[in-house]
Structures are given as C-alpha cells and as structure tokens.
Write an enzyme that holds these catalytic residues in place. Structure first.
Site, short mmCIF file in Angstrom:
data_model
loop_
_atom_site.label_atom_id
_atom_site.label_comp_id
_atom_site.label_asym_id
_atom_site.label_seq_id
_atom_site.Cartn_x
_atom_site.Cartn_y
_atom_site.Cartn_z
N GLY A 198 -14.84 -1.17 -10.00
CA GLY A 198 -15.25 -0.91 -11.66
C GLY A 198 -16.42 -0.77 -12.18
CB ILE A 202 -16.57 -7.02 -16.72
CG1 ILE A 202 -15.81 -7.29 -17.86
CG2 ILE A 202 -16.51 -8.11 -15.66
CD1 ILE A 202 -14.36 -7.96 -17.76
CG HIS A 463 -46.67 -2.09 -37.24
ND1 HIS A 463 -46.59 -1.41 -36.12
CD2 HIS A 463 -47.90 -2.38 -36.67
CE1 HIS A 463 -47.37 -1.01 -35.19
NE2 HIS A 463 -48.43 -1.88 -35.72
P1 FAD Z 1 -8.11 -13.85 -26.29
O1 FAD Z 1 -9.72 -14.16 -26.64
O2 FAD Z 1 -7.90 -13.25 -25.02
O3 FAD Z 1 -7.42 -15.09 -26.87
C1 FAD Z 1 -5.98 -15.03 -26.87
C2 FAD Z 1 -5.71 -16.24 -26.60
O4 FAD Z 1 -4.15 -16.58 -26.69
C3 FAD Z 1 -5.85 -17.18 -25.33
O5 FAD Z 1 -6.44 -18.49 -25.70
C4 FAD Z 1 -4.52 -17.33 -24.78
O6 FAD Z 1 -4.58 -18.52 -23.97
C5 FAD Z 1 -3.59 -17.27 -25.92
N1 FAD Z 1 -2.26 -17.13 -25.68
C6 FAD Z 1 -1.78 -15.93 -25.22
N2 FAD Z 1 -0.39 -15.77 -25.18
C7 FAD Z 1 0.03 -17.07 -26.03
C8 FAD Z 1 1.33 -17.46 -26.10
N3 FAD Z 1 2.35 -16.86 -25.96
N4 FAD Z 1 1.10 -18.70 -26.72
C9 FAD Z 1 0.07 -19.41 -26.64
N5 FAD Z 1 -1.00 -18.91 -26.52
C10 FAD Z 1 -1.12 -17.75 -26.11
N6 FAD Z 1 -16.49 -9.19 -26.30
C11 FAD Z 1 -17.54 -8.95 -26.93
O7 FAD Z 1 -17.15 -8.53 -28.11
N7 FAD Z 1 -18.78 -9.28 -26.62
C12 FAD Z 1 -18.93 -9.65 -25.20
O8 FAD Z 1 -20.07 -9.86 -24.92
C13 FAD Z 1 -17.88 -9.67 -24.52
N8 FAD Z 1 -17.96 -10.07 -23.05
C14 FAD Z 1 -16.80 -10.37 -22.44
C15 FAD Z 1 -17.23 -10.93 -21.20
C16 FAD Z 1 -15.95 -10.83 -20.12
C17 FAD Z 1 -16.18 -11.33 -18.93
C18 FAD Z 1 -14.66 -10.45 -20.52
C19 FAD Z 1 -13.69 -10.86 -19.79
C20 FAD Z 1 -14.39 -10.21 -22.02
C21 FAD Z 1 -15.44 -10.07 -22.96
N9 FAD Z 1 -15.60 -9.43 -24.19
C22 FAD Z 1 -16.55 -9.34 -25.04
C23 FAD Z 1 -14.22 -9.10 -24.65
C24 FAD Z 1 -13.69 -10.33 -25.61
O9 FAD Z 1 -13.36 -11.53 -24.80
C25 FAD Z 1 -12.16 -9.87 -26.14
O10 FAD Z 1 -12.20 -8.87 -26.81
C26 FAD Z 1 -11.81 -11.11 -27.08
O11 FAD Z 1 -11.54 -12.50 -26.48
C27 FAD Z 1 -10.38 -10.85 -27.55
O12 FAD Z 1 -10.03 -11.92 -28.61
P2 FAD Z 1 -8.39 -12.12 -28.75
O13 FAD Z 1 -8.37 -13.14 -29.85
O14 FAD Z 1 -7.70 -10.97 -29.18
O15 FAD Z 1 -7.71 -12.71 -27.36
P1 NAI Z 2 -13.86 -1.35 -18.60
O1 NAI Z 2 -12.79 -0.59 -19.12
O2 NAI Z 2 -14.93 -1.26 -19.32
O3 NAI Z 2 -14.24 -0.73 -17.00
C1 NAI Z 2 -13.11 -0.61 -16.07
C2 NAI Z 2 -13.76 0.44 -15.27
O4 NAI Z 2 -13.02 0.20 -14.07
C3 NAI Z 2 -13.46 1.87 -15.46
O5 NAI Z 2 -14.79 2.61 -15.80
C4 NAI Z 2 -12.64 2.49 -14.97
O6 NAI Z 2 -12.47 3.88 -14.54
C5 NAI Z 2 -12.66 1.57 -13.39
N1 NAI Z 2 -11.64 1.66 -12.65
C6 NAI Z 2 -10.27 1.65 -12.93
N2 NAI Z 2 -9.44 1.67 -11.82
C7 NAI Z 2 -10.24 1.65 -10.78
C8 NAI Z 2 -10.10 1.68 -9.34
N3 NAI Z 2 -8.72 1.55 -8.83
N4 NAI Z 2 -11.24 1.77 -8.70
C9 NAI Z 2 -12.41 1.86 -9.24
N5 NAI Z 2 -12.76 1.79 -10.41
C10 NAI Z 2 -11.69 1.91 -11.36
O7 NAI Z 2 -13.07 -2.83 -18.30
P2 NAI Z 2 -13.76 -4.22 -17.93
O8 NAI Z 2 -15.03 -3.69 -17.24
O9 NAI Z 2 -12.66 -4.77 -17.15
O10 NAI Z 2 -13.81 -4.92 -19.01
C11 NAI Z 2 -12.72 -5.04 -19.73
C12 NAI Z 2 -13.10 -5.16 -21.45
O11 NAI Z 2 -13.63 -6.25 -21.64
C13 NAI Z 2 -14.09 -4.02 -21.71
O12 NAI Z 2 -13.43 -2.78 -22.05
C14 NAI Z 2 -14.70 -4.59 -23.20
O13 NAI Z 2 -13.77 -4.09 -24.06
C15 NAI Z 2 -14.62 -5.94 -22.62
N6 NAI Z 2 -15.91 -6.50 -22.34
C16 NAI Z 2 -16.87 -6.39 -23.41
C17 NAI Z 2 -18.16 -6.83 -23.08
C18 NAI Z 2 -19.23 -6.65 -24.04
O14 NAI Z 2 -18.70 -6.24 -25.10
N7 NAI Z 2 -20.37 -6.66 -23.63
C19 NAI Z 2 -18.38 -7.59 -22.05
C20 NAI Z 2 -17.25 -7.57 -20.85
C21 NAI Z 2 -16.25 -7.13 -21.17
#
Ligand code: FAD
Ligand code: NAI
Length: 484
Positions: A198, A202, A463
């Site tokens: 992917g 991430i 600047h």
């Molecule tokens: P979540 O943060 O997923 O929170 C959901 C919560 O609900 C969790 O605590 C879960 O345990 C709880 N929950 C679920 N079901 C239940 C239930 N039935 N009862 C009680 N609790 C429950 N976004 C950015 O904007 N900038 C970034 O730099 C960024 N970096 C990321 C890096 C990584 C590695 C990943 C994985 C994601 C990243 N994201 C980033 C995406 C961001 O984390 C998510 O978009 C965001 O957390 C979504 O918020 P949410 O509140 O919808 O859900």
């Molecule tokens: P993503 O949607 O950004 O990327 C997943 C990638 O995997 C795509 O390019 C897709 O074509 C590829 N893919 C899917 N199936 C595949 C396969 N079988 N083999 C090879 N490639 C395949 O999803 P990702 O990176 O998992 O992140 C999830 C989400 O978390 C992001 O879309 C973003 O919304 C959020 N996130 C945001 C960050 C930020 O804002 N800086 C940082 C990290 C995550």
C-alpha cells in the site's frame, strides 16, 4: 444501573471526544463511552488518532527526521557529528510518553467540562418511546466492560466509532512480523528489510520513517499511478524525491499473489506492472491498504441504522442518520478519514443538537502527508478540474527560489495555486515542500473566505518566509511572479 443524559457519544476519538466536550460546553448533560485500552490494559481516550495514529506517527517522524538531518544534512552547515547513533527504544518511549500525556489530557478535559466518561463497548439497544417528532424519544445504550453491564439513556446519540485497518486475507496481521499501524509504530529496532503493501498515506509516512533509520524499504502499490488522490504534478515530484533522494523503492501497478512467512523471513510473490513475476524478501511487512468504518458490536442491525454499500453509516450533510436524534461523525461516515474532519463534524453535530446552525465544510478540508518533503493540499486538483471541464489558470512557484527554503536547505518542491479562469476564485492550492503542513492553513483560510488569487497576491507576506512561495504562486496566476 441506568443513568440518563441529554447526549450519549459512542467513541472517544477526535470525532467523539470533541463532540462530547462541545455538547457539555453548550449545557448538555453528556456521557462519552469508549472501549480503547492501551497496551497496559488501561482505558485510554483519544481513539486511533491519539493512541496509534496521528500523534504517535508524527512523534516518530520527527525523531527520525532529526536523525536524518544529523546524519546527512548537518555537514552542509559545517556541523560534524561523530559517533551518531539512534536508540530506537528511547525514541519509542518518547512517543509513548507523548501519547499518554495526550490521552490523559482528554480525561482531564472531560473532568473540566463535566463530561461523564464510561469505559466499555457501547451497543445501541433501541429507543424507549417513539414519538412521531422524535422529541420525546429516549435511546438506550448498553455499556459492557468485562463482566459489568450498565445501561445509559439519552435523548441524542452521536456515533463516532472510527475505523480499523483493512485486512488482506493472504497477509494477516500478527503485529510481530506482519504489521498494521499499531505494530509499525511500536517496533523496537529498524528492520533491515521492510516491505510495505500500500503506497498510500500510512505506507509513505511509516516507510519514510523506518527508511531514515536505516531500513531498506520497498513499497508495493496496486494502482497504476502514485498518490493518485494528490495533484498529478505534486505526485510526480513526490515520487521523484522519495525515490532519488529519500531512497524509497516504490513499485506501482503490482498484484500480490501470496505472502509466505518462514522463521523471520517473509516472502512476497507478485506480478509487476509489466506482468512479470517478482519475489521480495523482507524481515517485516507493513500492511497499509486503507481503513474500514468500524461498526462492530454497535448494534446497528437491531437499531435499524442504515449503512451504505461500503459499510459506512449513511448520513446527510448535517451528519444525521436515518434514525431520529441519532448522528454519526468521523471515519465511520463518508468523506476523508482525517482527525480534523472528524472533530469539525463533532462540533457541528453538538451545535445542531443545541439548536444552533452546526456546519462542517467538507470542500475545504486540508490534506497533509508528513513525508519529507511534506505534501499538503486543499480544494480541487488539476486533473479534477480538467475532468469537470472547468476553465482555470495556474500559478506555480518553486521553493528553490525562496530565501527561507534556501536557508533551511530544503529546496525541493513548489506551491501551485489554481483559480477559476473567469472569476479568479481560488479552486485549489497544492504544496510539496518544507513545513507545508503549516503553510496550508493560509490556503484553507483563503478558500473559506472565497478568496481570489488576486486577494492572496495583495496580502503582505513576511520576508524571508516560506509563505512567500504561496504569495508568488498567487502572483503567478496572472503571470506576475517577481522572483522567477
Ligand atoms: P477513531 O479515532 O478511530 O476513534 C474511535 C473510537 O471509538 C476508538 O477509541 C474506539 O475504540 C471507539 N469505539 C469503537 N466502537 C466502539 C463501541 N461500540 N463502543 C465504545 N467505543 C467504541 N489523520 C489526520 O488528520 N492527520 C494525521 O496525521 C493522521 N495520521 C494518521 C496516522 C495513522 C497511522 C493512522 C492509522 C491514522 C491517521 N490519521 C490521521 C487518521 C485519524 O487517526 C482518523 O481520521 C481519526 O482518528 C478518526 O477519528 P474518529 O473519532 O472518527 O475515530
Ligand atoms: P490509503 O487509502 O491512503 O492508501 C492505501 C493504498 O493501498 C492505496 O493506494 C491502495 O491503492 C493500496 N492498496 C489497496 N489494496 C492493495 C493491495 N492488495 N496491494 C497493494 N496496494 C494496495 O490508506 P492507508 O495508507 O491505509 O491510510 C488510511 C487512512 O488513514 C488514510 O486514507 C488517511 O485518511 C488516514 N491517514 C492520514 C494521515 C495524514 O493525514 N497524514 C496519515 C496516515 C493515515
């Protein structure tokens, strides 16, 4: 025991906890139910974002970037570093400390704002009274924590249950050898050979981070192009820099047919873009192929909550579901999976419930990818404008002609402003370069205020600053950039 509230929020990620605080600020008696446990088995608020997402990933990216600077960039400043090394466990424990500070901070904010916090899984049981208007209705939510089961009643429900990593059946995550984001953020040494399935956000962030610490990183992406959600020109520049300067190996258009693990070795078999069979051997494999909305155990079927065909909870533009007084926000509904989008929807829903005009503008949500250089954008890409048949003008300015970027020694990338050819209204702004994660805020503000490119061109920019690149790109829309 049954407790009654005005609002029950299910999920305490950036969608849920922010919604709960805003509800409480508006005088609504609010409970927030969350089931997240940290690796020590203790409740930890903040969801994916604070525990295994935005915050820990940025902490590690910063550490690895510092190491990279010391190893490769300080010498140009005349700074010599001898015996440079990286203590990965220290780097990881710094990250863990930042996470626990923030998750504990949410608990404190709940206390300060008098939000009741309940740990456990929330399941929507149904409503007790079904008035036509929905005004007299009370929803019941079961909260299960181990052997203990409680019930809460609330007039309004906000579902903010987030998302979980999408799994590949042939590369199941064990977080020992095959890792999702949780495992990728907890490695205690840089693997010699790291594979990433992917090439999305991430994959690029985690791949860059471990590459800087010495791993040989190969990213396998299924789509024929690279970073296809970004502006094509930005994606092209990014691919060039990531492969030539950062040393990432990126292959697009691949089809993975199998993943075998034997001892510490992982072998991937895949067809490359030309259809040739390839083998890749790695020590660790990150699977980052997107995330799926999380509705497990929420009781959606019993409650009759409508989902779309991709498993997202169906909502209207105000985040209302098909059920009266039940809202859903964040990753579990349509739109970008971003923390700030989730929070904005949470605030908007809280204000709607309190009788105000809640509003979240999905057209001006900024995207940031924290690679080096960073990538950021807001609004439409050039390819989207072309596909929609919209006539536009473009202005572009490279960081190599920006004084501050020169001083930083970070001259790769550019800023591009896209404006309507007829009205000059800004339609999109795209950036790749140093600290564009910070610069994008000006672009978002401009678009929220329906600015023209001339508006940005007439604003005084300090600047020397990186923001001058945006100024010059706006001037460039009418071919009057000064420094290029
Ligand atoms: P979540 O943060 O997923 O929170 C959901 C919560 O609900 C969790 O605590 C879960 O345990 C709880 N929950 C679920 N079901 C239940 C239930 N039935 N009862 C009680 N609790 C429950 N976004 C950015 O904007 N900038 C970034 O730099 C960024 N970096 C990321 C890096 C990584 C590695 C990943 C994985 C994601 C990243 N994201 C980033 C995406 C961001 O984390 C998510 O978009 C965001 O957390 C979504 O918020 P949410 O509140 O919808 O859900
Ligand atoms: P993503 O949607 O950004 O990327 C997943 C990638 O995997 C795509 O390019 C897709 O074509 C590829 N893919 C899917 N199936 C595949 C396969 N079988 N083999 C090879 N490639 C395949 O999803 P990702 O990176 O998992 O992140 C999830 C989400 O978390 C992001 O879309 C973003 O919304 C959020 N996130 C945001 C960050 C930020 O804002 N800086 C940082 C990290 C995550």
């Amino acid at each position: 025991m049954t407790q009654s509230f005005d609002v029950a929020v299910i999920g305490a990620g950036p969608g849920g906890y922010v919604a709960a605080i805003r509800c409480a600020q508006l005088g609504l008696n609010t409970v927030c139910i969350d089931e997240w446990k940290n690796p020590q088995g203790r409740p930890s608020l903040g969801g994916t974002c604070l525990n295994v997402g935005c915050i820990p990933s940025k902490a590690l990216l910063e550490s690895s970037e510092n190491y990279e600077r010391a190893a490769h960039k300080f010498s140009a400043h005349g700074i010599t570093v001898e015996g440079l090394s990286i203590d990965v466990p220290v780097m990881i424990s710094r990250k863990d400390k930042i996470v626990s500070n923030f998750t504990g901070g949410v608990a404190m904010l709940f206390k300060k704002n008098k939000v009741t916090s309940m740990h456990g899984r929330g399941t929507l049981l149904g409503n007790s009274e079904d008035g036509d208007s929905g005004n007299d209705m009370t929803w019941r939510v079961e909260v299960k924590n181990g052997d203990q089961t409680d019930t809460v009643e609330a007039k309004h429900i906000i579902i903010a249950t987030g998302s979980t990593p999408r799994q590949l059946p042939f590369a199941l995550v064990d977080n020992e050898r095959i890792l999702d984001n949780t495992g990728a953020l907890a490695l205690t040494e840089a693997p010699k050979r790291l594979g990433v399935i992917g090439g999305g956000v991430i994959g690029l962030e985690m791949g860059s981070m471990w590459r800087r610490l010495g791993s040989e990183v190969t990213i396998l992406e299924a789509l024929p192009g690279f970073l296809m959600a970004a502006d094509e020109q930005v994606a092209k520049e990014a691919r060039k820099i990531f492969t030539r300067e950062s040393g990432l190996i990126i292959q697009t258009g691949v089809k993975i047919s199998g993943v075998e693990t034997a001892g510490t070795n992982i072998t991937l078999e895949y067809a490359d873009a030309q259809g040739g069979t390839q083998k890749l051997e790695v020590d660790k494999l990150i699977v980052a192929v997107g995330r799926i909305p999380n509705t497990a155990g929420l009781g959606v079927e019993n409650a009759g909550l409508r989902m779309d065909n991709r498993g997202y909870i169906e909502v209207d533009s105000s985040c209302r579901t098909n059920l009266p007084n039940v809202y859903a926000v964040g990753d579990v509904v349509r739109g970008p999976m971003l923390a700030h989008k989730a929070s904005e929807e949470g605030v908007a829903v809280a204000e709607t419930i309190a009788g105000q005009a809640g509003h979240a503008n999905l057209d001006t949500i900024p995207w940031v990818i924290y690679t080096s250089p960073e990538i950021a954008w807001v609004g439409k890409t050039e390819q989207e404008l072309k596909a929609a048949g919209i006539q536009y003008k473009a202005g572009q300015f490279p960081f190599r002609a920006n004084g501050r970027a020169r001083a930083l020694g970070e001259t790769g990338g550019f800023v591009k402003v896209l404006a309507d050819a007829r009205t000059d209204r800004v339609l999109g702004i795209h950036m790749i370069g140093p600290y564009v994660s910070e610069m994008i805020a000006e672009a978002v503000t401009a678009m929220e205020f329906a600015a023209s490119s001339e508006d940005i061109a007439r604003i005084v920019h300090a600047h020397p600053s990186l923001s001058e690149a945006l100024h010059e790109a706006a001037l460039g829309v009418d071919k009057r950039a000064i420094h290029i």
